[in-house]
Design a protein around this motif. Structure first.
Motif, PDB file in Angstrom:
ATOM      1  N   VAL A   1      12.466  12.179   1.538  1.00 28.18           N
ATOM      2  CA  VAL A   1      12.330  13.388   1.058  1.00 28.18           C
ATOM      3  C   VAL A   1      12.137  13.481  -0.554  1.00 28.18           C
ATOM      4  O   VAL A   1      13.155  13.071  -1.225  1.00 28.18           O
ATOM      5  N   LYS A   2      11.185  13.899  -1.094  1.00 24.55           N
ATOM      6  CA  LYS A   2      11.024  13.724  -2.640  1.00 24.55           C
ATOM      7  C   LYS A   2      11.274  14.854  -3.501  1.00 24.55           C
ATOM      8  O   LYS A   2      11.728  14.783  -4.632  1.00 24.55           O
ATOM      9  N   HIS A   3      11.293  16.021  -2.964  1.00 25.95           N
ATOM     10  CA  HIS A   3      11.356  17.405  -3.640  1.00 25.95           C
ATOM     11  C   HIS A   3      11.199  18.384  -2.728  1.00 25.95           C
ATOM     12  O   HIS A   3      11.064  18.328  -1.545  1.00 25.95           O
TER      13      HIS A   3
ATOM     14  N   GLY B   1       8.262  -0.468   2.367  1.00 21.48           N
ATOM     15  CA  GLY B   1       7.002  -0.580   1.571  1.00 21.48           C
ATOM     16  C   GLY B   1       7.399  -0.250   0.056  1.00 21.48           C
ATOM     17  O   GLY B   1       8.507  -0.469  -0.310  1.00 21.48           O
ATOM     18  N   GLY B   2       6.276   0.248  -0.718  1.00 25.79           N
ATOM     19  CA  GLY B   2       4.923   0.829  -0.208  1.00 25.79           C
ATOM     20  C   GLY B   2       5.259   1.880   0.893  1.00 25.79           C
ATOM     21  O   GLY B   2       6.547   2.385   1.013  1.00 25.79           O
ATOM     22  N   GLU B   3       4.403   2.298   1.664  1.00 25.81           N
ATOM     23  CA  GLU B   3       4.295   3.253   2.631  1.00 25.81           C
ATOM     24  C   GLU B   3       3.717   2.533   3.852  1.00 25.81           C
ATOM     25  O   GLU B   3       2.352   2.426   4.012  1.00 25.81           O
TER      26      GLU B   3
ATOM     27  N   GLY C   1       0.830  -1.326   0.081  1.00 27.37           N
ATOM     28  CA  GLY C   1      -0.048  -0.001  -0.192  1.00 27.37           C
ATOM     29  C   GLY C   1       0.853   1.347  -0.210  1.00 27.37           C
ATOM     30  O   GLY C   1       1.750   1.512   0.813  1.00 27.37           O
ATOM     31  N   CYS C   2       0.571   2.262  -0.954  1.00 23.24           N
ATOM     32  CA  CYS C   2       1.024   3.612  -1.170  1.00 23.24           C
ATOM     33  C   CYS C   2       0.181   4.443  -1.612  1.00 23.24           C
ATOM     34  O   CYS C   2      -0.447   3.893  -2.726  1.00 23.24           O
ATOM     35  N   PRO C   3      -0.299   5.552  -1.161  1.00 26.05           N
ATOM     36  CA  PRO C   3      -1.213   6.344  -1.698  1.00 26.05           C
ATOM     37  C   PRO C   3      -0.442   7.432  -2.811  1.00 26.05           C
ATOM     38  O   PRO C   3      -1.140   8.086  -3.549  1.00 26.05           O
ATOM     39  N   TRP C   4       0.792   7.355  -2.962  1.00 23.42           N
ATOM     40  CA  TRP C   4       1.394   8.245  -4.009  1.00 23.42           C
ATOM     41  C   TRP C   4       1.960   7.351  -5.139  1.00 23.42           C
ATOM     42  O   TRP C   4       1.881   6.167  -5.317  1.00 23.42           O
ATOM     43  N   GLN C   5       2.460   8.166  -6.335  1.00 26.23           N
ATOM     44  CA  GLN C   5       2.699   7.307  -7.590  1.00 26.23           C
ATOM     45  C   GLN C   5       3.850   8.042  -7.898  1.00 26.23           C
ATOM     46  O   GLN C   5       3.999   8.719  -9.091  1.00 26.23           O
ATOM     47  N   CYS C   6       5.124   7.907  -7.352  1.00 21.12           N
ATOM     48  CA  CYS C   6       6.255   8.612  -7.715  1.00 21.12           C
ATOM     49  C   CYS C   6       6.650   8.036  -9.114  1.00 21.12           C
ATOM     50  O   CYS C   6       6.720   6.708  -9.350  1.00 21.12           O
ATOM     51  N   VAL C   7       7.284   9.017  -9.663  1.00 26.95           N
ATOM     52  CA  VAL C   7       7.804   8.867 -11.082  1.00 26.95           C
ATOM     53  C   VAL C   7       8.767   7.683 -11.265  1.00 26.95           C
ATOM     54  O   VAL C   7       8.698   6.988 -12.151  1.00 26.95           O
ATOM     55  N   TYR C   8       9.489   7.563 -10.095  1.00 26.30           N
ATOM     56  CA  TYR C   8      10.545   6.449 -10.273  1.00 26.30           C
ATOM     57  C   TYR C   8      10.574   5.319  -9.502  1.00 26.30           C
ATOM     58  O   TYR C   8      11.266   4.505  -9.268  1.00 26.30           O
ATOM     59  N   CYS C   9       9.134   5.133  -8.782  1.00 28.53           N
ATOM     60  CA  CYS C   9       8.959   4.027  -8.103  1.00 28.53           C
ATOM     61  C   CYS C   9       9.337   2.693  -8.520  1.00 28.53           C
ATOM     62  O   CYS C   9       8.844   2.229  -9.671  1.00 28.53           O
ATOM     63  N   HIS C  10      10.088   2.077  -7.659  1.00 24.84           N
ATOM     64  CA  HIS C  10      10.180   0.514  -8.048  1.00 24.84           C
ATOM     65  C   HIS C  10       9.703  -0.498  -7.502  1.00 24.84           C
ATOM     66  O   HIS C  10       9.694  -1.750  -7.406  1.00 24.84           O
TER      67      HIS C  10
ATOM     68  N   THR D   1       9.888   5.484   5.520  1.00 21.23           N
ATOM     69  CA  THR D   1       8.524   6.187   5.511  1.00 21.23           C
ATOM     70  C   THR D   1       9.033   7.449   4.705  1.00 21.23           C
ATOM     71  O   THR D   1       9.749   7.944   4.489  1.00 21.23           O
ATOM     72  N   ALA D   2       7.870   7.860   3.799  1.00 21.83           N
ATOM     73  CA  ALA D   2       7.837   9.131   3.099  1.00 21.83           C
ATOM     74  C   ALA D   2       6.841  10.066   3.870  1.00 21.83           C
ATOM     75  O   ALA D   2       6.613  11.308   3.285  1.00 21.83           O
ATOM     76  N   GLY D   3       6.364   9.588   4.883  1.00 16.71           N
ATOM     77  CA  GLY D   3       5.373  10.388   5.705  1.00 16.71           C
ATOM     78  C   GLY D   3       4.114  10.912   5.123  1.00 16.71           C
ATOM     79  O   GLY D   3       3.540  11.638   5.638  1.00 16.71           O
TER      80      GLY D   3
ATOM     81  N   LEU E   1       3.446  -2.796  -4.883  1.00 17.81           N
ATOM     82  CA  LEU E   1       3.293  -2.616  -3.465  1.00 17.81           C
ATOM     83  C   LEU E   1       2.264  -1.414  -3.245  1.00 17.81           C
ATOM     84  O   LEU E   1       1.887  -1.205  -2.221  1.00 17.81           O
ATOM     85  N   GLN E   2       1.872  -0.707  -4.546  1.00 12.96           N
ATOM     86  CA  GLN E   2       0.996   0.406  -4.527  1.00 12.96           C
ATOM     87  C   GLN E   2      -0.174   0.160  -3.903  1.00 12.96           C
ATOM     88  O   GLN E   2      -0.809   0.982  -3.015  1.00 12.96           O
ATOM     89  N   SER E   3      -0.842  -0.704  -4.499  1.00 20.53           N
ATOM     90  CA  SER E   3      -2.285  -1.309  -4.068  1.00 20.53           C
ATOM     91  C   SER E   3      -2.252  -1.544  -2.496  1.00 20.53           C
ATOM     92  O   SER E   3      -1.170  -2.514  -2.266  1.00 20.53           O
TER      93      SER E   3
HETATM   94  S1  SF4 Z   1       6.222   3.343  -2.383  1.00 22.39           S
HETATM   95 FE1  SF4 Z   1       7.426   5.011  -2.192  1.00 22.39          FE
HETATM   96  S2  SF4 Z   1       8.443   5.566  -4.321  1.00 22.39           S
HETATM   97 FE2  SF4 Z   1       6.742   4.012  -4.603  1.00 22.39          FE
HETATM   98  S3  SF4 Z   1       5.103   5.502  -4.898  1.00 22.39           S
HETATM   99 FE3  SF4 Z   1       5.013   5.118  -2.766  1.00 22.39          FE
HETATM  100  S4  SF4 Z   1       6.201   6.823  -1.753  1.00 22.39           S
HETATM  101 FE4  SF4 Z   1       6.632   6.827  -3.894  1.00 22.39          FE
END
Ligand code: SF4
Length: 215
Positions: free
Chosen positions: A114-116, A65-67, A20-29, A92-94, A33-35
């Motif tokens: 920290v992303k940006h 994660g994920g987050e 699980g992660c609510p974000w969609q970072c451009v470089y996410c590997h 975590t990315a917080g 795990l995002q769902s």
């Molecule tokens: S798992 Fe990490 S890199 Fe991937 S979308 Fe979430 S915060 Fe961004």
């Protein structure tokens, strides 16, 4: 469940990747795990049994994660890890300050992404207001007693001046340890940002922090 000494620097750790992660970072590997929905993942009870078997040669468990902060079971999982006598690390990315507030006193170390620049977070995460959440969470970490490190993955879209401003802001906030990480493309090749070849600039920036690392 890999074992490393990098994910919680200096400690032999097992890394548990939470869904699980609510974000969609451009470089996410870790897009798989995002769902938040379980895929091929193990239930926590099974993971805990494995950790109990390996507790003799582990020093810590790192939730990654994920987050991890989006998982409602995180406080219980942290309590379970402490019960078997291991330290707890958190990557975590917080993205969920409310959950961070619930667990921060139980965590021994945090690797905070920290992303940006906080106003430009959406350019990396593709989510409006993600910078506000990250700022709230990072402020909470700084005000706590927990040991932590900030990590910045330097994507090619981040201007060097913006990165420098962000590093100055972090230093001003009281961040003591920062690692700049090289971004990798989907095939795991490094996409090197110009900042990594600017030795003078890196030397100057290193003076802002007690610990400054390139990875
Ligand atoms: S798992 Fe990490 S890199 Fe991937 S979308 Fe979430 S915060 Fe961004």
């Amino acid at each position: 469940m890999p074992t490393t000494t990098v994910d919680y620097p200096g400690y032999i750790s097992a890394v548990v990747f939470l869904q699980g992660c609510p974000w969609q970072c451009v470089y996410c590997h870790n897009r798989h795990l995002q769902s938040i929905l379980p895929s091929e993942s193990l239930p926590w009870e099974d993971v805990l049994k494995l950790l109990e078997l390996r507790a003799g040669f582990l020093e810590a468990v790192v939730f990654s994660g994920g987050e991890p902060l989006v998982q409602e079971m995180l406080p219980q999982a942290i309590a379970d890890v402490k019960r078997i006598g291991l330290l707890v690390g958190l990557h975590t990315a917080g993205a969920n300050p409310k959950m961070l507030a619930r667990v921060i006193r139980s965590v021994n170390w945090i690797g905070f992404d920290v992303k940006h620049a906080f106003d430009d977070y959406h350019l990396i995460t593709n989510v409006k207001d993600s910078g506000k959440l990250a700022l709230e969470s990072l402020s909470m970490v700084i005000e706590s007693d927990v040991d932590f490190e900030v990590r910045i993955t330097v994507h090619e879209s981040i201007e060097t001046d913006s990165l420098l401003d962000t590093l100055k802001v972090l230093s001003g906030m009281g961040v003591k340890t920062v690692a700049l990480q090289k971004c990798r493309d989907k095939d795991e090749f490094v996409v090197e940002h110009p900042v990594f070849s600017d030795r003078l600039l890196l030397e100057e920036v290193s003076k802002y922090f007690d610990g400054f690392y390139i990875r």
